[in-house]
Design a protein around this motif. Structure first.
Motif, PDB file in Angstrom:
ATOM      1  N   VAL A 277      38.790 -31.515  59.186  1.00 54.36           N
ATOM      2  CA  VAL A 277      38.145 -30.331  59.765  1.00 54.36           C
ATOM      3  C   VAL A 277      38.663 -29.073  59.083  1.00 54.36           C
ATOM      4  O   VAL A 277      37.886 -28.166  58.758  1.00 54.36           O
ATOM      5  CB  VAL A 277      38.363 -30.279  61.296  1.00 54.36           C
ATOM      6  CG1 VAL A 277      37.998 -28.918  61.865  1.00 54.36           C
ATOM      7  CG2 VAL A 277      37.559 -31.378  61.978  1.00 54.36           C
ATOM      8  N   LYS A 278      39.955 -29.027  58.832  1.00 56.20           N
ATOM      9  CA  LYS A 278      40.542 -27.860  58.147  1.00 56.20           C
ATOM     10  C   LYS A 278      39.937 -27.690  56.750  1.00 56.20           C
ATOM     11  O   LYS A 278      39.610 -26.569  56.341  1.00 56.20           O
ATOM     12  CB  LYS A 278      42.061 -28.014  58.068  1.00 56.20           C
ATOM     13  CG  LYS A 278      42.754 -26.810  57.487  1.00 56.20           C
ATOM     14  CD  LYS A 278      44.254 -26.953  57.565  1.00 56.20           C
ATOM     15  CE  LYS A 278      44.888 -25.656  57.105  1.00 56.20           C
ATOM     16  NZ  LYS A 278      46.279 -25.556  57.510  1.00 56.20           N
ATOM     17  N   GLU A 279      39.786 -28.801  56.018  1.00 56.57           N
ATOM     18  CA  GLU A 279      39.205 -28.733  54.672  1.00 56.57           C
ATOM     19  C   GLU A 279      37.747 -28.280  54.724  1.00 56.57           C
ATOM     20  O   GLU A 279      37.296 -27.518  53.867  1.00 56.57           O
ATOM     21  CB  GLU A 279      39.304 -30.090  53.979  1.00 56.57           C
ATOM     22  CG  GLU A 279      40.703 -30.454  53.548  1.00 56.57           C
ATOM     23  CD  GLU A 279      40.778 -31.828  52.901  1.00 56.57           C
ATOM     24  OE1 GLU A 279      39.738 -32.364  52.466  1.00 56.57           O
ATOM     25  OE2 GLU A 279      41.895 -32.382  52.842  1.00 56.57           O
ATOM     26  N   ILE A 280      37.009 -28.747  55.722  1.00 53.82           N
ATOM     27  CA  ILE A 280      35.602 -28.356  55.839  1.00 53.82           C
ATOM     28  C   ILE A 280      35.494 -26.871  56.188  1.00 53.82           C
ATOM     29  O   ILE A 280      34.765 -26.117  55.544  1.00 53.82           O
ATOM     30  CB  ILE A 280      34.871 -29.216  56.891  1.00 53.82           C
ATOM     31  CG1 ILE A 280      34.812 -30.676  56.448  1.00 53.82           C
ATOM     32  CG2 ILE A 280      33.454 -28.676  57.142  1.00 53.82           C
ATOM     33  CD1 ILE A 280      34.422 -31.653  57.553  1.00 53.82           C
ATOM     34  N   LEU A 281      36.239 -26.440  57.217  1.00 55.81           N
ATOM     35  CA  LEU A 281      36.142 -25.051  57.650  1.00 55.81           C
ATOM     36  C   LEU A 281      36.782 -24.074  56.669  1.00 55.81           C
ATOM     37  O   LEU A 281      36.520 -22.875  56.723  1.00 55.81           O
ATOM     38  CB  LEU A 281      36.718 -24.889  59.052  1.00 55.81           C
ATOM     39  CG  LEU A 281      35.876 -25.537  60.155  1.00 55.81           C
ATOM     40  CD1 LEU A 281      36.524 -25.359  61.519  1.00 55.81           C
ATOM     41  CD2 LEU A 281      34.458 -24.984  60.169  1.00 55.81           C
ATOM     42  N   ALA A 282      37.584 -24.572  55.744  1.00 58.71           N
ATOM     43  CA  ALA A 282      38.112 -23.713  54.675  1.00 58.71           C
ATOM     44  C   ALA A 282      36.977 -23.229  53.776  1.00 58.71           C
ATOM     45  O   ALA A 282      37.125 -22.234  53.064  1.00 58.71           O
ATOM     46  CB  ALA A 282      39.155 -24.462  53.854  1.00 58.71           C
ATOM     47  N   GLN A 283      35.847 -23.915  53.832  1.00 62.80           N
ATOM     48  CA  GLN A 283      34.681 -23.529  53.036  1.00 62.80           C
ATOM     49  C   GLN A 283      33.971 -22.291  53.616  1.00 62.80           C
ATOM     50  O   GLN A 283      33.161 -21.679  52.943  1.00 62.80           O
ATOM     51  CB  GLN A 283      33.676 -24.685  52.983  1.00 62.80           C
ATOM     52  CG  GLN A 283      34.208 -25.960  52.380  1.00 62.80           C
ATOM     53  CD  GLN A 283      34.263 -25.873  50.871  1.00 62.80           C
ATOM     54  OE1 GLN A 283      33.330 -25.403  50.245  1.00 62.80           O
ATOM     55  NE2 GLN A 283      35.357 -26.315  50.305  1.00 62.80           N
ATOM     56  N   TYR A 284      34.269 -21.963  54.885  1.00 65.71           N
ATOM     57  CA  TYR A 284      33.644 -20.783  55.500  1.00 65.71           C
ATOM     58  C   TYR A 284      34.127 -19.548  54.747  1.00 65.71           C
ATOM     59  O   TYR A 284      35.328 -19.395  54.520  1.00 65.71           O
ATOM     60  CB  TYR A 284      34.022 -20.705  56.985  1.00 65.71           C
ATOM     61  CG  TYR A 284      33.240 -19.679  57.759  1.00 65.71           C
ATOM     62  CD1 TYR A 284      31.936 -19.938  58.159  1.00 65.71           C
ATOM     63  CD2 TYR A 284      33.792 -18.444  58.091  1.00 65.71           C
ATOM     64  CE1 TYR A 284      31.202 -19.017  58.883  1.00 65.71           C
ATOM     65  CE2 TYR A 284      33.078 -17.519  58.813  1.00 65.71           C
ATOM     66  CZ  TYR A 284      31.783 -17.802  59.201  1.00 65.71           C
ATOM     67  OH  TYR A 284      31.054 -16.881  59.904  1.00 65.71           O
ATOM     68  N   PRO A 285      33.221 -18.673  54.340  1.00 65.63           N
ATOM     69  CA  PRO A 285      33.621 -17.514  53.516  1.00 65.63           C
ATOM     70  C   PRO A 285      34.726 -16.688  54.168  1.00 65.63           C
ATOM     71  O   PRO A 285      34.545 -16.143  55.247  1.00 65.63           O
ATOM     72  CB  PRO A 285      32.330 -16.701  53.392  1.00 65.63           C
ATOM     73  CG  PRO A 285      31.238 -17.701  53.611  1.00 65.63           C
ATOM     74  CD  PRO A 285      31.796 -18.690  54.591  1.00 65.63           C
ATOM     75  N   SER A 286      35.880 -16.622  53.536  1.00 66.53           N
ATOM     76  CA  SER A 286      37.053 -15.951  54.117  1.00 66.53           C
ATOM     77  C   SER A 286      36.887 -14.437  54.170  1.00 66.53           C
ATOM     78  O   SER A 286      37.465 -13.798  55.028  1.00 66.53           O
ATOM     79  CB  SER A 286      38.317 -16.317  53.349  1.00 66.53           C
ATOM     80  OG  SER A 286      38.192 -15.915  52.005  1.00 66.53           O
ATOM     81  N   ILE A 287      36.105 -13.873  53.291  1.00 67.85           N
ATOM     82  CA  ILE A 287      35.961 -12.410  53.280  1.00 67.85           C
ATOM     83  C   ILE A 287      35.164 -11.925  54.484  1.00 67.85           C
ATOM     84  O   ILE A 287      35.197 -10.764  54.817  1.00 67.85           O
ATOM     85  CB  ILE A 287      35.296 -11.919  51.972  1.00 67.85           C
ATOM     86  CG1 ILE A 287      33.952 -12.587  51.768  1.00 67.85           C
ATOM     87  CG2 ILE A 287      36.202 -12.105  50.798  1.00 67.85           C
ATOM     88  CD1 ILE A 287      33.121 -12.017  50.642  1.00 67.85           C
ATOM     89  N   VAL A 288      34.496 -12.840  55.150  1.00 64.15           N
ATOM     90  CA  VAL A 288      33.714 -12.453  56.312  1.00 64.15           C
ATOM     91  C   VAL A 288      34.145 -13.184  57.566  1.00 64.15           C
ATOM     92  O   VAL A 288      33.457 -13.155  58.567  1.00 64.15           O
ATOM     93  CB  VAL A 288      32.202 -12.675  56.074  1.00 64.15           C
ATOM     94  CG1 VAL A 288      31.681 -11.744  55.025  1.00 64.15           C
ATOM     95  CG2 VAL A 288      31.906 -14.111  55.704  1.00 64.15           C
ATOM     96  N   SER A 289      35.315 -13.819  57.536  1.00 61.92           N
ATOM     97  CA  SER A 289      35.800 -14.516  58.727  1.00 61.92           C
ATOM     98  C   SER A 289      36.042 -13.511  59.840  1.00 61.92           C
ATOM     99  O   SER A 289      36.242 -12.332  59.605  1.00 61.92           O
ATOM    100  CB  SER A 289      37.099 -15.269  58.424  1.00 61.92           C
ATOM    101  OG  SER A 289      36.828 -16.348  57.574  1.00 61.92           O
ATOM    102  N   ALA A 290      36.053 -14.018  61.044  1.00 58.99           N
ATOM    103  CA  ALA A 290      36.262 -13.148  62.207  1.00 58.99           C
ATOM    104  C   ALA A 290      37.611 -12.452  62.099  1.00 58.99           C
ATOM    105  O   ALA A 290      38.590 -13.009  61.625  1.00 58.99           O
ATOM    106  CB  ALA A 290      36.198 -13.986  63.480  1.00 58.99           C
ATOM    107  N   ALA A 291      37.654 -11.212  62.549  1.00 59.88           N
ATOM    108  CA  ALA A 291      38.910 -10.461  62.506  1.00 59.88           C
ATOM    109  C   ALA A 291      39.858 -10.996  63.565  1.00 59.88           C
ATOM    110  O   ALA A 291      39.461 -11.349  64.657  1.00 59.88           O
ATOM    111  CB  ALA A 291      38.611  -8.983  62.773  1.00 59.88           C
TER     112      ALA A 291
END
Length: 184
Positions: A169-183
């Protein structure tokens, strides 16, 4: 010499199986959606009901997603900005190894000194190969805006299963764009 052949074959099988332990991840998202506006989440109930895992693994998968979403700064809410949909796709897979070619040293085939030879038996490994899919849905707009997946999860392997789910799950969600992750 036969012991060395068997050890080489065993090493080859272990190496091949070890290469199958990591997930192959990929993701995609709608580039027209402002991802920074999503700060709260909850699970999509209809999707959770359809997950083809036993209840123990279903709870583990959901706990892994919750842990990773919280680590990314999202907050679980009864009125979420996004819904997390989980899907697990399983298919039977068979890997066949051997017989392998050993040798190559010596003078010639079927004669002379140090013939090259074929050795070892055939090894078959059957297991259930799983793909974990995590989708983010916007409940207000009724759209899918992010899709992530990890394939290559051996569902028959119970060794460190919970840890492997969390890592996957961590590897998959690491694909979520970090520059727009929730603050945070």
């Amino acid at each position: 010499m036969k012991t060395a052949q068997k050890l080489l074959m065993l090493f080859t099988v272990v190496l091949a199986l070890a290469g199958c332990t990591t997930l192959r991840t990929a993701s995609d998202y709608d580039k027209n959606v402002d991802l920074s506006g999503y700060k709260t989440y909850n699970f999509y109930d209809k999707g959770i009901a359809r997950i083809k895992l036993n209840n123990l693994d279903k709870r583990r998968l959901m706990a892994a997603v919750e842990s990773e979403m919280n680590a990314k700064g999202f907050t679980k809410s009864d009125r979420p900005d996004l819904l997390v949909n989980l899907v697990v796709v399983a298919r039977e897979k068979t890997d066949v190894y051997g017989p392998a070619y050993y040798g190559g040293w010596g003078w010639g085939w079927r004669g002379g000194w140090g013939n090259p030879f074929w050795g070892g038996g055939t090894y078959v490994n059957q297991y259930i190969d799983g793909t974990i899919i995590i989708d983010f849905l916007d409940p207000a707009k009724k759209i899918l805006f992010w899709h992530g997946q990890g394939s290559g999860f051996n569902l028959d392997n119970f060794n460190k299963r919970e840890q492997r789910l969390y890592t996957g799950v961590k590897e998959i969600l690491a694909q979520y764009p970090s520059i727009v992750s929730a603050a945070k």
